[in-house]
Scaffold this active site. Structure first.
Site, PDB file in Angstrom:
ATOM      1  N   GLU A  70       0.810  -1.228   0.000  1.00 34.18           N
ATOM      2  CA  GLU A  70       0.000   0.000   0.000  1.00 34.18           C
ATOM      3  C   GLU A  70       0.842   1.276   0.000  1.00 34.18           C
ATOM      4  O   GLU A  70       0.415   2.306  -0.514  1.00 34.18           O
ATOM      5  CB  GLU A  70      -0.961   0.008   1.191  1.00 34.18           C
ATOM      6  CG  GLU A  70      -2.111  -0.991   1.071  1.00 34.18           C
ATOM      7  CD  GLU A  70      -1.759  -2.379   1.597  1.00 34.18           C
ATOM      8  OE1 GLU A  70      -0.568  -2.638   1.874  1.00 34.18           O
ATOM      9  OE2 GLU A  70      -2.686  -3.199   1.732  1.00 34.18           O
ATOM     10  N   PHE A 105     -11.204  -8.041  13.633  1.00 31.90           N
ATOM     11  CA  PHE A 105     -10.137  -8.470  12.721  1.00 31.90           C
ATOM     12  C   PHE A 105      -9.836  -7.360  11.709  1.00 31.90           C
ATOM     13  O   PHE A 105     -10.737  -6.807  11.099  1.00 31.90           O
ATOM     14  CB  PHE A 105     -10.555  -9.750  11.996  1.00 31.90           C
ATOM     15  CG  PHE A 105      -9.536 -10.198  10.987  1.00 31.90           C
ATOM     16  CD1 PHE A 105      -8.263 -10.576  11.395  1.00 31.90           C
ATOM     17  CD2 PHE A 105      -9.820 -10.190   9.633  1.00 31.90           C
ATOM     18  CE1 PHE A 105      -7.304 -10.958  10.479  1.00 31.90           C
ATOM     19  CE2 PHE A 105      -8.860 -10.566   8.701  1.00 31.90           C
ATOM     20  CZ  PHE A 105      -7.600 -10.956   9.125  1.00 31.90           C
ATOM     21  N   GLN A 106      -8.578  -7.055  11.571  1.00 34.67           N
ATOM     22  CA  GLN A 106      -8.096  -5.979  10.695  1.00 34.67           C
ATOM     23  C   GLN A 106      -8.756  -4.646  11.011  1.00 34.67           C
ATOM     24  O   GLN A 106      -9.001  -3.832  10.125  1.00 34.67           O
ATOM     25  CB  GLN A 106      -8.262  -6.351   9.215  1.00 34.67           C
ATOM     26  CG  GLN A 106      -7.338  -7.514   8.812  1.00 34.67           C
ATOM     27  CD  GLN A 106      -7.151  -7.657   7.327  1.00 34.67           C
ATOM     28  OE1 GLN A 106      -8.048  -7.381   6.540  1.00 34.67           O
ATOM     29  NE2 GLN A 106      -5.976  -8.112   6.921  1.00 34.67           N
ATOM     30  N   LYS A 153     -17.554  -1.461   6.161  1.00 38.12           N
ATOM     31  CA  LYS A 153     -18.047  -2.397   5.151  1.00 38.12           C
ATOM     32  C   LYS A 153     -19.578  -2.377   5.046  1.00 38.12           C
ATOM     33  O   LYS A 153     -20.133  -2.476   3.943  1.00 38.12           O
ATOM     34  CB  LYS A 153     -17.567  -3.811   5.485  1.00 38.12           C
ATOM     35  CG  LYS A 153     -17.678  -4.761   4.308  1.00 38.12           C
ATOM     36  CD  LYS A 153     -16.995  -6.089   4.587  1.00 38.12           C
ATOM     37  CE  LYS A 153     -17.099  -6.998   3.368  1.00 38.12           C
ATOM     38  NZ  LYS A 153     -16.476  -8.304   3.598  1.00 38.12           N
ATOM     39  N   MET A 184      24.274   9.311   1.885  1.00 36.66           N
ATOM     40  CA  MET A 184      24.133  10.561   2.641  1.00 36.66           C
ATOM     41  C   MET A 184      24.424  10.330   4.120  1.00 36.66           C
ATOM     42  O   MET A 184      25.026  11.173   4.780  1.00 36.66           O
ATOM     43  CB  MET A 184      22.728  11.136   2.436  1.00 36.66           C
ATOM     44  CG  MET A 184      22.590  12.596   2.842  1.00 36.66           C
ATOM     45  SD  MET A 184      23.752  13.680   1.972  1.00 36.66           S
ATOM     46  CE  MET A 184      22.725  14.347   0.676  1.00 36.66           C
TER      47      MET A 184
END
Lengths: 583, 184
Positions: free
Chosen positions: A51, A113-114, A163, A481
């Site tokens: 993502e 969940f999630q 959802k 760097m």
């Protein structure tokens, strides 16, 4: 009014907002939306591999087109993986609309969940965010999201959609029927302030235009007006990292980039000027160096769309709150109306001084016959791609600064880099986002090997969607760097700043099914670059460069502009303990 | 509209206060916001995220039809920091107006507090006598305690607390400051 499910509403709203591409990754909490995406062909969906990659792709898309980038992720880990990209977009003012799935409303707060508190987590890294609990408000919220993301100072917004809200049905609200929004930032500058700016242009003896990402964000018209104003006045122009391309690098008034790794002439002009015109930049700490010694003798104008940017770090004499294009339009109109002239004699003298500084040739480096100097690699890349329809993205580090120094941009929206947040792993996905927006263009990600590895899984995305992005990796087997700073101020103790166990990039390319090229000899470089450009598909170019090259010029942290280090300068012990804290 | 008008340097060429002043000022800000979910968290997060101080904070919906809330924040900082706080508040999307009541003219500030004072004999009588002087109301009493309700400026409430401390002060609940500009 049309009744439809929340999921259908999402797709309809995106369509009505003119969205062509969505970067996303499916999961449990967004399945209804994915089902709607499956049943239509207008909006293209780019399936990413992580993502974070989706958000950087959307950033690349947005920055190269001026349109908002759209991302679709699932709840929980899908949303938390987007956080780095959201923060990146917030700091660089990139318009994004991120849609995240959420557990059903009746499960919110139960550690489902999630489940993650997505609006809580992203509150600090979005311009605004919403949790939509009612399908009837979904379409309007999405329209509002586009408005907020793109108006004023652009930025990322996130809309969290449970959802059950996606499954439920309600009336769809058209963009035009959405309620009037109070959020309408000031775009037109105060005429009194604009008059003072014009007066300052007329009387300035040692002027400079200091331009930034705001010129790019304001749209192509702003860049045109900047060019017009520069030509009308003959004043020197420098730019921040974010603003490269607004004024053409081939223009005769161009001083190069300013700041920590900016050119000698740009920084000394900033230090010695008597009239500074900040156009859409924000006096970032990489620009100002030691604030107390920043451009001590100048009167300052600051054009910014954001009130909080004005007088935040540097007090200015003429604050102009407004959109760059809008303000420059008014400045030019007044300039013409008054028949204004600049103080030609003084400005000519100033240019004489600038020519002396330019004669130092601060970007010169010690050439080598044996190893590829990173500067040389970029000079050749520039020479061999000049004049082509070219877009450049970068990762973060030395290669990014060298790219800013040695590649030249004559147009806005051609340079995509993570400036504010400095996100390693930005460049590869961003290059894919750019390529999706400009399928026929040449898109090159100038990378370091360490940054590149952070999101290398997105090569899969490039392959799947036939995005022929060129990954030009300046491989010094170091976190360059970090190594440079350890070299300069941590007693050359190179703590964990080398890249061990690197993959064989050519074999890696083969594993992904694209082309791999390795080059370690300066004599072969041109041919290798031409081979990369000629290949019709993604390329991973492993350019093995000098391992211990430092990036100069450089203003050590905590030092003023006139104490910058040049390439050949003795660098040990120049940065005090106070400066070390500012890195 | 970003409604940052009076006293905001971003709208004015001249700010007569010392820009480099190290003097810490206390300002009372009235922030009118959409009463939407998370709006208070946004405001508080801004203060904590950018390292600003909150001395006192009150919030309640003041327009039920328009779903507008008024947040009153008392904050401290140097003049430039106060300017930044106002500008940063103005950036928040649900924020409609930011008023600096300290700069915009005279304002009334009031706070309500409840004091639980327990004691017997002379102490109890003294507490009641002082409460009358401060125009505090007794809203609960037992044979061994009072709960006083007092309204006033924060300073008045501080003064009352000092006096109650030796007289058996057990608990204080304060609402934080609510403030309005004087005049029409």
């Amino acid at each position: 009014m049309t009744q439809m499910s929340g999921a259908k509403m999402v797709v309809q709203a995106l369509r009505d907002q003119g969205v062509e591409v969505v970067f996303g990754y499916p999961g449990g909490a967004v399945l209804p939306i994915y089902d709607e995406i499956f049943q239509q062909n207008e909006i293209k969906h780019i399936l990413v591999r992580h993502e974070q990659g989706a958000v950087h792709m959307a950033e690349g898309y947005a920055r190269s087109t001026g349109k908002p980038g759209v991302v679709l992720v699932t709840s929980g880990p899908g949303a938390t993986n987007a956080v780095t990209g959201l923060t990146d977009a917030l700091l660089d003012s990139i318009p994004l609309v991120v849609l995240s799935g959420q557990v059903p409303t009746f499960l919110i707060g139960t550690d489902g969940f999630q489940e993650a508190d997505t609006v809580g987590i992203t509150r600090a890294c979005t311009k605004h965010n919403w949790l939509v609990k009612d399908t009837a408000k979904l379409a309007e919220t999405i329209h509002n999201g586009f408005h907020v993301a793109t108006s004023g100072r652009p930025g990322p917004v996130l809309i969290d959609i449970p959802k059950d809200v996606q499954f439920a049905t309600a009336d769809y609200v058209e963009p035009t029927a959405s309620k009037p929004r109070h959020y309408a930032p000031t775009v037109k500058g105060d005429p009194a302030m604009i008059e003072r700016m014009v007066e300052m242009i007329e009387t300035a003896e040692r002027p400079v235009f200091y331009t930034g990402g705001g010129v790019i964000n304001s749209g192509p018209r702003a860049s045109e007006l900047l060019r017009e104003l520069s030509e009308a006045t003959g004043f020197p122009v420098t730019s921040t990292l974010m603003g490269l391309g607004a004024y053409p690098a081939s223009g005769k008034l161009w001083l190069g980039m300013l700041g920590m790794h900016g050119t000698y002439e740009a920084n000394l002009v900033m230090h010695g000027c008597d009239a500074m015109f900040n156009i859409g930049a924000r006096f970032d700490d990489r620009i100002t160096g030691r604030v107390a010694d920043f451009s001590p003798g100048s009167k300052k104008v600051h054009i910014d769309i954001e009130a909080s940017s004005i007088n935040k770090i540097i007090r200015v004499d003429v604050p102009i709150l407004g959109d760059v294009a809008n303000v420059l339009e008014d400045v030019l109109a007044l300039w013409k109306q008054r028949g204004s002239r600049v103080n030609r004699k003084a400005v000519a003298k100033w240019w004489g001084q600038i020519r002396d500084w330019q004669a130092i040739r601060c970007l010169d480096y010690k050439p080598s016959q044996k190893t590829i100097k990173p500067q040389y690699a970029l000079e050749r890349l520039e020479a061999l791609t000049r004049g082509r329809d070219r877009y450049i993205t970068t990762e973060v580090g030395q290669h990014q600064m060298w790219a800013a120094q040695y590649l030249h941009f004559d147009q806005p929206n051609r340079w995509m880099t993570s400036g504010g947040l400095g996100t390693m792993g930005y460049g590869l996905p961003a290059s894919i986002g750019v390529q999706v927006a400009h399928p026929e263009a040449l898109v090159i990600n100038v990378a370091g090997e360490a940054s590149w590895l952070m999101n290398m899984q997105e090569m899969g995305t490039a392959m799947q969607f036939r995005a022929p992005v060129k990954q030009f990796i300046l491989n010094n087997e170091r976190l360059g760097m970090v190594r440079q700073w350890q070299d300069l101020l941590h007693g050359q103790r190179y703590s964990h700043s080398w890249s061990e166990s690197l993959p064989d990039f050519v074999k890696l390319a083969e594993a992904f099914g694209c082309k791999g090229i390795r080059c370690d000899n300066p004599a072969d470089l041109d041919d290798a670059i031409m081979e990369m450009l000629a290949y019709d598909g993604p390329v991973i170019f492993d350019c093995l460069v000098e391992k211990h090259e430092n990036c100069f010029p450089m203003i050590p942290s905590g030092k003023p502009h006139n104490e910058m280090l040049l390439g050949e300068a003795e660098t040990q012990g120049v940065i005090g303990a106070k400066g070390a804290a500012l890195v | 509209m970003l409604n940052i008008k009076k006293g905001a340097s971003s709208h004015s060429a001249y700010d007569l206060r010392d820009p480099n002043g190290e003097i810490i000022e206390s300002h009372t800000l009235a922030v009118l916001v959409d009463n939407e979910s998370g709006v208070l968290a946004r405001v508080i997060g801004l203060f904590s995220g950018r390292g600003y101080n909150i001395e006192s904070l009150t919030v309640a919906e003041v327009d039920h039809q328009g779903h507008r809330s008024r947040i009153t924040v008392v904050t401290t900082g140097t003049a430039p920091v106060i300017e930044q706080i106002k500008a940063q508040l103005g950036r928040l999307v649900p924020v409609h107006e930011v008023h600096d009541l300290t700069v915009e003219g005279p304002a009334v500030q009031r706070e309500l507090a409840l004091f639980k004072v327990a004691g017997k004999g002379d102490q109890r009588i003294e507490a009641l006598r002082l409460a009358e002087i401060f125009r505090a109301n007794v809203v609960d009493s037992t044979l061994e305690s009072f709960v006083f309700e007092i309204t006033g400026t924060p300073e008045k409430i501080d003064a009352f607390a000092e006096l109650m401390r030796p007289l058996g002060l057990r608990e204080i609940a304060r609402t934080g400051v609510a403030a309005l500009a004087r005049g029409a």
